[in-house]
Design an enzyme around this catalytic site. Structure first.
Site, PDB file in Angstrom:
ATOM      1  N   LYS A  35       0.799  -1.208   0.000  1.00 53.55           N
ATOM      2  CA  LYS A  35       0.000   0.000   0.000  1.00 53.55           C
ATOM      3  C   LYS A  35       0.843   1.276   0.000  1.00 53.55           C
ATOM      4  O   LYS A  35       0.675   2.152  -0.855  1.00 53.55           O
ATOM      5  CB  LYS A  35      -0.907  -0.025   1.238  1.00 53.55           C
ATOM      6  CG  LYS A  35      -1.705   1.217   1.448  1.00 53.55           C
ATOM      7  CD  LYS A  35      -2.204   1.257   2.871  1.00 53.55           C
ATOM      8  CE  LYS A  35      -1.055   1.578   3.807  1.00 53.55           C
ATOM      9  NZ  LYS A  35      -1.509   1.932   5.158  1.00 53.55           N
ATOM     10  N   THR A  36       1.741   1.361   0.946  1.00 49.96           N
ATOM     11  CA  THR A  36       2.561   2.559   1.065  1.00 49.96           C
ATOM     12  C   THR A  36       3.405   2.759  -0.179  1.00 49.96           C
ATOM     13  O   THR A  36       3.610   3.878  -0.643  1.00 49.96           O
ATOM     14  CB  THR A  36       3.497   2.425   2.284  1.00 49.96           C
ATOM     15  OG1 THR A  36       2.755   1.873   3.369  1.00 49.96           O
ATOM     16  CG2 THR A  36       4.032   3.771   2.689  1.00 49.96           C
ATOM     17  N   ASP A 220      -4.246   8.516   3.022  1.00 49.83           N
ATOM     18  CA  ASP A 220      -3.814   7.193   3.464  1.00 49.83           C
ATOM     19  C   ASP A 220      -4.740   6.695   4.582  1.00 49.83           C
ATOM     20  O   ASP A 220      -5.402   7.487   5.237  1.00 49.83           O
ATOM     21  CB  ASP A 220      -2.370   7.309   3.982  1.00 49.83           C
ATOM     22  CG  ASP A 220      -1.714   5.963   4.164  1.00 49.83           C
ATOM     23  OD1 ASP A 220      -2.266   4.965   3.656  1.00 49.83           O
ATOM     24  OD2 ASP A 220      -0.648   5.906   4.800  1.00 49.83           O
ATOM     25  N   GLU A 221      -4.786   5.405   4.816  1.00 52.64           N
ATOM     26  CA  GLU A 221      -5.592   4.802   5.900  1.00 52.64           C
ATOM     27  C   GLU A 221      -7.008   5.382   5.908  1.00 52.64           C
ATOM     28  O   GLU A 221      -7.517   5.821   6.934  1.00 52.64           O
ATOM     29  CB  GLU A 221      -4.936   5.063   7.267  1.00 52.64           C
ATOM     30  CG  GLU A 221      -3.509   4.590   7.388  1.00 52.64           C
ATOM     31  CD  GLU A 221      -3.384   3.096   7.644  1.00 52.64           C
ATOM     32  OE1 GLU A 221      -4.376   2.366   7.439  1.00 52.64           O
ATOM     33  OE2 GLU A 221      -2.289   2.662   8.025  1.00 52.64           O
ATOM     34  N   GLN A 251      -9.165  -3.597   8.084  1.00 48.79           N
ATOM     35  CA  GLN A 251      -8.215  -3.142   9.096  1.00 48.79           C
ATOM     36  C   GLN A 251      -8.711  -1.908   9.839  1.00 48.79           C
ATOM     37  O   GLN A 251      -7.931  -1.170  10.435  1.00 48.79           O
ATOM     38  CB  GLN A 251      -6.858  -2.851   8.454  1.00 48.79           C
ATOM     39  CG  GLN A 251      -6.156  -4.102   7.967  1.00 48.79           C
ATOM     40  CD  GLN A 251      -4.728  -3.836   7.544  1.00 48.79           C
ATOM     41  OE1 GLN A 251      -3.876  -3.563   8.360  1.00 48.79           O
ATOM     42  NE2 GLN A 251      -4.496  -3.886   6.245  1.00 48.79           N
ATOM     43  N   ARG A 603       0.361  -9.426  10.838  1.00 42.07           N
ATOM     44  CA  ARG A 603       1.656  -8.781  11.105  1.00 42.07           C
ATOM     45  C   ARG A 603       2.801  -9.747  10.880  1.00 42.07           C
ATOM     46  O   ARG A 603       3.951  -9.349  10.752  1.00 42.07           O
ATOM     47  CB  ARG A 603       1.754  -8.260  12.551  1.00 42.07           C
ATOM     48  CG  ARG A 603       0.769  -7.183  12.981  1.00 42.07           C
ATOM     49  CD  ARG A 603       0.708  -6.046  12.033  1.00 42.07           C
ATOM     50  NE  ARG A 603      -0.388  -6.220  11.087  1.00 42.07           N
ATOM     51  CZ  ARG A 603      -0.497  -5.529   9.961  1.00 42.07           C
ATOM     52  NH1 ARG A 603       0.398  -4.641   9.637  1.00 42.07           N
ATOM     53  NH2 ARG A 603      -1.519  -5.727   9.137  1.00 42.07           N
TER      54      ARG A 603
END
Length: 718
Positions: A35-36, A220-221, A251, A603
């Site tokens: 994503k980033t 973002d997010e 998430q 994670r």
DNA sequence: GATTTGATGATTTTT
DNA sequence: TCATCAAATC
């Protein structure tokens, strides 16, 4: 113009997102799907192709860390600094707008930011001035409520109170709180966003200006945006500027603080031409981990739908360990960690995750015993420490003497004979005449409204601030801080305290000077001092700095979002703890707990261990637990159960728990299911005493936990 | 004004 | 159980 390097190492979906034609774009990005990377590549792509120049880009994140990383990545890719680009947190960017337009908003130029601790104190003061009982109006809850209203964009006059006494009282508190903030030139976190929104809403020329300016907006997010943040983005976008929103509904774990997962769905409605791209290929975890996580999250309703997959191998099975109690759980985790370390896994690639902070203790003790270095995330941060905040409060008064929150904080810190009586006189005088405490203090002195002794003390304080202010003209930032430490006698005060704590505090104050020395300011509308103070409030400072040596990582599941590790332990998977009992009854909140579990599992890169304890000591009493439903929701194919090794039971029952060594009273074993005539069915969770005094604690399904004397209770075994 | 006592209550956290 | 915080005491 060569852009191949920006597109080469991407998969098809990623490339589609990076090179999409201008227009509203929604990227549903699963955990570990890059994503980033996509976000940074997209921005670099837009700049490199000449679609937009850096200063016409607005990129918003939630944390300072994410903002920093984003900027760094882009600069590395483009091989040039992009200082003109607006990259920051919602709060940081809102703050910048407020500083640029303070006049339009009716704010003092030197307005200061109230962090949640300041806000809490301020609300307590407001409650006192309204003569409300803190027991009936818990400041924490009031604060929570007010922030909730602000996050929804509601000023006091727009709160829906339905004429209910409770709500009306809250509105009254909210109004009084706002009045205090206005008088003192204080802006809390939620207020930053609210004001930034109102600025655009009420000033068409300003709105037009920024709409022309921000030709590309990236968020973002996105699943974490709240109502006001989303409204602000929409306003800025207008009907022309393309917005790129990146998020993952699976998430979303911050619903409890106002995040609106629905914003993702609303996005495609509000921007009809939206292209939606799903990033589902995962580059992080093994197949088993991924499949298990997919199966778990599939139990949630109303998902946008997404299935992560990987080209990598299945990897090892997920381990599941059922411990006898919490101590034994910790012991298992730590010995497992030890063997990972022996096999060569770096310590910082190992994380222990848990639902609530209280769980860290047992784990820490076990780590300490085995002398394994570890780091617990989520402690107090540098700029939040009391001594640092005290020093900053002096700085704030120098910049804006009307800052009542700071005035209250330090008027008698260190003690200088301004007791509660004197301060109360100032408060009363301030309130009656609509003055700040600073103004009231001067007024009280001029009118000789206090005894000579109190007057001298107050005069002394005013002179200290005045003196620092005088010395600070044309001074470097760090010199101002030095003046503060010296003239406030704060440093001296802590140095005189020879205890370890006192020395620590003195060191922190000296550290503050070096923080000021190193501080560089990018924004030029602001004095160095104000910029530094805003920085301190908006970015509370990384945890204990410099402790980046190789440590096992301990943190809550919430903190773990956005991070990844080779080896992850997910501990305390018990009903009531995870999912937490406070979130179990409402379906929506339970789903958020499940997402939290999903976040935790994803994670892990290589190795995931789930564990729970059959007995857990919590709030002093040991309680029988049931394995979390989340464990049952993971198909057995991906899981390998680890059995307690043979010696364990005798080892653990020995000393740790008196209940374990005295397991039953008159046939009532711990965990025994019983029925009571009035209370219904329950489980025995504790026993004590003997003979006719013997009592058992029973956790009833309907009425909760009760102590009963066996001789009278007439309990049936079932 | 510092120190001791007693009540309270205890997800999750960034800005 | 244990940490925190306000009231009570020296």
């Amino acid at each position: 113009m060569d852009i191949s390097d920006l597109l080469d190492n991407l998969n098809d979906k990623q490339r589609e997102a990076v090179a999409a034609p201008p227009g509203p774009l929604l990227i549903i990005a699963g955990a570990g799907s890059g994503k980033t990377r996509v976000l940074a590549h997209r921005i670099a792509y837009l700049i490199r192709t000449g679609e937009v120049s850096p200063n016409n880009i607005l990129a918003v994140t939630f944390t300072n860390k994410a903002a920093r990383e984003m900027r760094e990545r882009i600069e590395n890719m483009l091989n040039m600094p992009v200082r003109q680009m607006w990259v920051g947190t919602f709060h940081g960017i809102a703050h910048r707008l407020l500083r640029a337009h303070w006049q339009d908003l009716g704010l003092p130029q030197t307005f200061q930011i109230l962090d949640s601790d300041d806000q809490h104190r301020t609300i307590k003061r407001v409650l006192k001035s309204l003569e409300l009982d803190e027991a009936r109006w818990p400041p924490k809850q009031v604060q929570w409520w007010i922030n909730g209203q602000k996050d929804e964009g509601r000023r006091p006059e727009y709160v829906e109170h339905h004429n209910a006494a409770y709500e009306l009282q809250l509105v009254k508190i909210y109004t009084a709180y706002e009045e205090v903030c206005r008088r003192s030139g204080l802006v809390d976190f939620a207020e930053l966003l609210l004001r930034a929104h109102e600025l655009l809403l009420k000033n068409d020329d300003i709105l037009k200006h920024y709409q022309r300016h921000f030709k590309h907006i990236l968020v973002d997010e996105f699943q974490d945006t709240n109502t006001i943040q989303y409204a602000w983005v929409r306003l800025l976008a207008g009907d022309k500027n393309p917005v790129l929103a990146v998020g993952d509904d699976d998430q979303s774990i911050y619903g409890w603080r106002g995040a609106k997962i629905e914003n993702i769905q609303r996005f495609s409605q509000d921007f009809p031409a939206t292209t939606t791209i799903r990033l589902e290929q995962n580059y992080r975890s093994t197949g088993n981990i991924l499949n298990a996580a997919n199966a778990l999250i599939d139990n949630n309703d109303g998902r946008l739908g997404k299935n992560l997959w990987t080209e990598g191998s299945d990897g090892e099975l997920i381990k599941l360990y059922a411990a006898y109690n919490d101590l034994e759980e910790a012991r298992y985790i730590i010995s497992s960690i030890q063997s990972f370390i022996e096999k060569g896994t770096p310590r910082h690639e190992i994380a222990i995750l848990y639902r609530s902070n209280a769980q860290s203790r047992v784990l820490e003790e076990a780590l300490l015993r085995r002398e394994i270095p570890y780091r617990v995330y989520g402690g107090m941060r540098f700029f939040e420490r009391a001594e640092v905040k005290n020093a900053l409060a002096y700085c704030r008064l120098v910049s804006n003497p009307n800052d009542d929150a700071s005035f209250e904080r330090i008027v008698n810190t260190p003690t200088r004979g301004i007791g509660d009586r004197s301060v109360q006189i100032l408060r009363d005088h301030a309130r009656q005449n609509d003055l700040s405490l600073w103004q009231a203090a001067n007024d009280v002195l001029a009118k000789k409204m206090v005894t000579a002794r109190a007057g001298n003390a107050i005069k002394g304080f005013i002179d200290i601030i005045g003196n620092i202010k005088l010395l600070s003209e044309d001074a470097e930032l760090f010199e101002i801080v030095e003046h503060v430490l010296h003239h406030s006698t704060l440093l001296e005060h802590h140095k005189n305290d020879k205890s370890e704590k006192g020395q620590m505090r003195a060191e922190n104050l000296e550290e503050l000077v070096s923080a000021a020395r190193q501080y560089e300011n990018e924004e030029d509308e602001l004095s160095m001092l104000d910029a530094f103070l805003a920085h301190a409030a908006l970015e509370a400072g990384e945890g204990q700095a410099g402790e980046w040596e190789s440590c096992v990582q301990l943190m809550t599941l919430h903190t773990a979002k956005g991070l990844e590790f080779d080896v992850v332990f997910l501990s305390g998977l018990e009903e009531g703890l995870f999912p937490h009992k406070m979130s179990m009854d409402e379906p929506g909140r339970l789903e958020e707990e499940r997402r939290l579990c999903y976040v935790g599992m994803t994670r892990a890169r290589q190795n995931l261990t789930l564990s729970y304890a059959e007995i857990r000591r919590l709030h002093g009493t040991e309680q029988y637990t049931q394995a979390s439903r989340f464990i049952r929701e993971i198909p057995a194919d991906y899981v390998e159960e680890i059995r307690m090794n043979g010696s364990a039971p005798t080892a653990v029952t020995s000393t740790s728990y008196h209940a374990a060594s005295q397991p039953e009273a008159q046939g009532f074993a711990l965990g025994q299911r019983v029925a009571h005539q009035k209370f219904g069915e329950g489980i025995v969770t504790s026993c004590e005493g003997d003979g006719s005094h013997a009592r058992v604690q029973v956790n009833f399904m309907d009425v909760g936990s009760k102590w009963l004397v066996i001789a009278y209770a007439n309990l049936q075994l079932i």
